[in-house]
Design a protein around this motif. Structure first.
Motif: not given
Length: 335
Positions: A34-41
């Motif tokens: 899928g489409t890459p997505a990065k979450l930084i907490t």
């Protein structure tokens, strides 16, 4: 002490600092193309981010066509700056920080809340029944808190500036001084006090009228303008994760333990119980609009609060700091 509270963490991470030389724990299921997505907490993996890990564990991001990686911040990281620089697609933010950033021309925007109220509070020794009792008592405050809740505490309870003592996220001074109080988060400092066997009291600021949301999901205004599907998919899957996490946290907790070797099942259970007790996901707005709900009235309350404390210019374009278009459309209702 190995961790700091969520609200402290968010305010500590200002808008200046280096992007280089940073190492972050990260986790991704890599289940799809899928489409890459990065979450930084805003801090290491723990219960306060459980819904995001739950969405990853249960494949909700994959179902929405996203290949999500979650990275955990460290104290040295400047999370909003990483987002603005394109090093992340989404972060967990802080209302005060976000409004200040937008007022400074940094194009960030909140697209959903995580918690309906900030979980920040003050921890005292046992026997304190009202925060007004702390006049003339030393209070440990992080440097960043002088630009958030400390002016409000002073005005509300008549505290003096001299009462504020530097908080280095070491609770030993608090443990040694029965007159001292400390800014706290239920799953962090209260956990440390419990491990120490020390009876304490905890005063949650939201019960005293402190207005911010907790850990809003933040992206860039460019992302909202150019890739609404990606934003909508991320928000939907995340909210589904939070809905499920509050029913059965085990899948998300398994990933949290993998991402954070310093976390324990006992600590996770303590943090989870604290979030449940605080009813962190719920509000009248959630019953009407679904999880992640945000309203103009709530954001204006935070804006008015900041202006009253001289933390935000009265003419700041605060409405650019958030959009309700995604949560109002998705309507992910509580279980």
């Amino acid at each position: 002490m190995s961790r700091m509270s969520l609200s402290r963490r968010k305010t500590v991470l200002g808008l200046a600092g280096s992007l280089g030389g940073l190492s972050m724990p990260l986790i991704s299921r890599a289940q799809n193309a899928g489409t890459p997505a990065k979450l930084i907490t805003s801090w290491y993996a723990q219960a306060e981010f459980g819904g995001f890990y739950q969405a990853l564990a249960k494949g909700y991001y994959a179902q929405e066509g996203l290949d999500v990686t979650i990275e955990a911040a460290s104290p040295q990281m400047n999370v909003p700056q990483l987002l603005a620089a394109g090093r992340a697609d989404f972060i967990t933010g802080y209302d005060f920080q976000l409004l200040s950033a937008v007022a400074s021309g940094i194009p960030l925007v909140a697209v959903a809340s995580t918690f309906q109220h900030d979980q920040q509070g003050l921890m005292t020794h046992a026997g304190v029944k009202d925060l007004a009792q702390l006049r003339d008592h030393p209070i440990l405050i992080a440097a960043s808190s002088h630009a958030t809740f400390w002016p409000w505490l002073k005005n509300r309870f008549g505290y003096r500036e001299e009462q504020a003592r530097p908080y280095s996220f070491n609770l030993q001074p608090f443990f040694l001084d029965p007159e001292m109080a400390v800014q706290a988060y239920a799953s962090s400092e209260l956990w440390d006090a419990r491990q120490k066997g020390m009876p304490v009291e905890f005063f949650l600021f939201k019960d005293l009228g402190y207005p911010p949301y907790g850990a809003p999901m933040v992206t860039t205004q460019q992302m909202v303008a150019t890739d609404k599907k990606k934003v909508s998919s991320f928000v939907k899957a995340s909210l589904m994760g939070w809905r499920d996490y509050f029913q059965n946290p085990n899948p998300g907790n398994a990933l949290i333990l993998k991402a954070n070797p310093n976390m324990t099942l006992e600590h996770l259970a303590f943090g989870y119980a604290g979030l449940k007790k605080a009813d962190a996901l719920s509000s009248p707005d959630v019953k009407e609009r679904g999880l992640g709900a945000m309203t103009l009235a709530r954001w204006q309350a935070t804006r008015d609060f900041m202006v009253s404390q001289n933390l935000l210019p009265a003419d700041a374009n605060w409405k650019n700091a958030f959009t309700t278009e995604f949560v109002d459309t998705l309507r992910v209702m509580p279980a």
